[in-house]
Write a protein that holds these residues in place. Sequence first.
Motif, short mmCIF file in Angstrom:
data_model
loop_
_atom_site.label_atom_id
_atom_site.label_comp_id
_atom_site.label_asym_id
_atom_site.label_seq_id
_atom_site.Cartn_x
_atom_site.Cartn_y
_atom_site.Cartn_z
N ALA A 102 0.83 -1.20 0.00
CA ALA A 102 0.00 0.00 0.00
C ALA A 102 0.87 1.26 0.00
CB ALA A 102 -0.94 0.00 1.21
N LEU A 103 1.91 1.26 0.84
CA LEU A 103 2.82 2.41 0.88
C LEU A 103 3.52 2.61 -0.46
CD1 LEU A 103 4.43 1.73 4.37
CD2 LEU A 103 2.93 3.65 3.81
N GLU A 104 3.97 1.51 -1.05
CA GLU A 104 4.68 1.61 -2.34
C GLU A 104 3.74 2.12 -3.43
OE1 GLU A 104 7.96 1.86 -4.06
OE2 GLU A 104 8.25 0.27 -2.58
N THR A 105 2.48 1.73 -3.37
CA THR A 105 1.51 2.22 -4.35
C THR A 105 1.37 3.74 -4.24
OG1 THR A 105 0.31 0.12 -4.17
CG2 THR A 105 -0.85 1.95 -5.21
N ALA A 106 1.34 4.23 -3.00
CA ALA A 106 1.20 5.68 -2.80
C ALA A 106 2.44 6.43 -3.28
CB ALA A 106 0.95 5.98 -1.32
N VAL A 107 3.60 5.78 -3.23
CA VAL A 107 4.82 6.41 -3.72
C VAL A 107 4.86 6.40 -5.25
CG1 VAL A 107 7.35 6.17 -3.83
CG2 VAL A 107 6.17 5.97 -1.64
N LEU A 108 4.47 5.26 -5.84
CA LEU A 108 4.53 5.13 -7.30
C LEU A 108 3.50 6.00 -8.00
CD1 LEU A 108 5.03 1.27 -7.80
CD2 LEU A 108 6.71 3.08 -8.16
N ALA A 109 2.30 6.09 -7.44
CA ALA A 109 1.21 6.81 -8.11
C ALA A 109 0.35 7.53 -7.07
CB ALA A 109 0.37 5.86 -8.95
N GLU A 111 -1.39 10.07 -7.12
CA GLU A 111 -2.68 10.59 -7.60
C GLU A 111 -3.75 9.51 -7.65
OE1 GLU A 111 -0.69 8.75 -11.10
OE2 GLU A 111 -0.05 9.97 -9.38
N ARG A 112 -3.37 8.24 -7.54
CA ARG A 112 -4.34 7.15 -7.60
C ARG A 112 -4.81 6.71 -6.22
NH1 ARG A 112 -4.04 4.41 -12.45
NH2 ARG A 112 -6.19 3.78 -11.95
N VAL A 113 -4.16 7.20 -5.16
CA VAL A 113 -4.42 6.70 -3.81
C VAL A 113 -5.19 7.75 -3.01
CG1 VAL A 113 -3.38 5.89 -1.66
CG2 VAL A 113 -2.38 5.24 -3.86
N ARG A 114 -6.36 7.37 -2.54
CA ARG A 114 -7.23 8.27 -1.75
C ARG A 114 -6.86 8.24 -0.27
NH1 ARG A 114 -11.39 11.81 -3.73
NH2 ARG A 114 -12.68 12.36 -1.95
N GLY A 115 -6.38 7.10 0.20
CA GLY A 115 -6.00 6.94 1.59
C GLY A 115 -5.31 5.60 1.76
N ARG A 201 7.73 9.90 4.13
CA ARG A 201 7.38 11.22 4.65
C ARG A 201 6.74 12.11 3.59
NH1 ARG A 201 9.58 12.22 9.67
NH2 ARG A 201 11.05 10.61 10.38
N ARG A 202 6.89 11.74 2.33
CA ARG A 202 6.30 12.52 1.25
C ARG A 202 4.88 12.08 0.92
NH1 ARG A 202 11.61 12.24 -2.73
NH2 ARG A 202 12.81 13.91 -1.73
N ILE A 203 4.40 11.02 1.56
CA ILE A 203 3.04 10.55 1.32
C ILE A 203 2.08 11.48 2.07
CG2 ILE A 203 1.41 8.66 1.68
CD1 ILE A 203 3.80 6.73 1.50
N THR A 204 1.21 12.12 1.34
CA THR A 204 0.37 13.17 1.95
C THR A 204 -1.09 12.77 2.12
OG1 THR A 204 -0.03 14.16 -0.23
CG2 THR A 204 1.85 15.00 1.04
N VAL A 205 -1.47 11.57 1.70
CA VAL A 205 -2.87 11.17 1.84
C VAL A 205 -3.14 10.74 3.28
CG1 VAL A 205 -3.09 10.47 -0.56
CG2 VAL A 205 -2.37 8.79 1.15
N PRO A 206 -4.39 10.77 3.72
CA PRO A 206 -4.72 10.28 5.06
C PRO A 206 -4.35 8.80 5.20
CG PRO A 206 -6.57 11.50 4.13
CD PRO A 206 -5.58 11.30 3.01
N ALA A 207 -3.93 8.42 6.40
CA ALA A 207 -3.52 7.03 6.63
C ALA A 207 -4.00 6.57 8.00
CB ALA A 207 -2.00 6.89 6.53
N GLU A 229 5.91 9.28 10.69
CA GLU A 229 6.43 9.73 9.40
C GLU A 229 5.35 10.28 8.49
OE1 GLU A 229 10.18 6.63 8.82
OE2 GLU A 229 8.15 6.04 8.22
N LEU A 230 4.19 9.65 8.50
CA LEU A 230 3.11 10.08 7.60
C LEU A 230 2.44 11.32 8.17
CD1 LEU A 230 1.55 6.59 6.77
CD2 LEU A 230 3.23 7.87 5.45
N PRO A 231 2.40 12.40 7.43
CA PRO A 231 1.92 13.67 7.99
C PRO A 231 0.43 13.71 8.31
CG PRO A 231 2.41 13.92 5.65
CD PRO A 231 2.90 12.57 6.04
N ARG A 232 -0.35 12.79 7.76
CA ARG A 232 -1.80 12.82 8.00
C ARG A 232 -2.28 11.44 8.46
NH1 ARG A 232 -4.58 14.89 2.75
NH2 ARG A 232 -6.41 14.85 4.11
N SER A 233 -1.65 10.97 9.53
CA SER A 233 -1.93 9.61 9.98
C SER A 233 -2.75 9.58 11.27
CB SER A 233 -0.63 8.84 10.20
OG SER A 233 0.07 9.39 11.31
N THR A 234 -3.47 8.50 11.43
CA THR A 234 -4.11 8.14 12.69
C THR A 234 -3.52 6.81 13.13
OG1 THR A 234 -6.19 9.22 12.08
CG2 THR A 234 -6.30 7.55 13.79
#
Length: 274
Positions: A102-109, A111-115, A201-207, A229-234
């Motif tokens: 899931a993390l790698e998907t958010a890094v690769l694309a 714009e495709r990952v909502r959370g 740390r560059r992943i900006t979607v909610p987590a 590390e994730l700026p918008r995490s719970t």
Amino acid sequence: MEGDSGRDRLEFTEYGAGDAWVVLVHGQFMGRRMHAPLARRLAAEGLHVVTLDLLGHGRSDRPADPLVYSVAAFAEQVLALLDHLGAAQAIVGGTSIGANVALETAVLAPERVRGLICEMPVLDNAVEAGILTFAPVLLAARFLPFTVTAARRLTRPVPRGIVPFWAGIALDSFDQRADALAAMVHGLLFGRLAPSSKDRRRITVPALVVGHPADPVHPAADAAMLAEELPRSTFVQARSILEWRVAPERLDRAAVGFALGCWRTTGRRRRTGA
């Protein structure tokens, strides 16, 4: 669903309907069936959930080439699934290696990952335990393949309908072919296991990050580190490694609330636990 090469067949199951997509990725050696209970719960809330068998798992193809197995390759399979479904975006969730995917998907694309829903990720603090756990599997599959074949022959005939659900999932994990198992473990052990801390740390979607206490293969420290590390995490700490398996209501509620929130709004920075 066919992979990018047109040769690798990947299987998936859909629950629910609509455009609020969630993709759930299983743990190592397991298959998409492990996420069926959570998928049904999310679908009951109006989400469109898909569980995927990654290459080498479940009913998907199992090539014996270590070069096709990596967390990055698995993330590309998630993106190929989204393309196949016509889904512009999805929440991507996973357990163990599935969390890393899931993390790698958010890094690769991104714009495709909502959370992201990341349960017990395998990061820096898990390296030694991971080697101790999976290196013997690699050696057995490579040099003692009859042990893998024997385990498969002993467990495969057991009807899954007569054993408890999670016992069936455990039995499914023994349904391996030695050549493919060796290739998969080799590819994962010697490849990039997860995005770097800098990339994370560059992943900006909610987590939503879920950690387990007293789990050496998935140290709680890794989950806590990821949440920082994730700026918008719970961050949510499970009561035990088995909570989401045997008493899932609390963590299911957390996942449902998080997923619905991702689709209702982009959300604000969140750092509180549940």
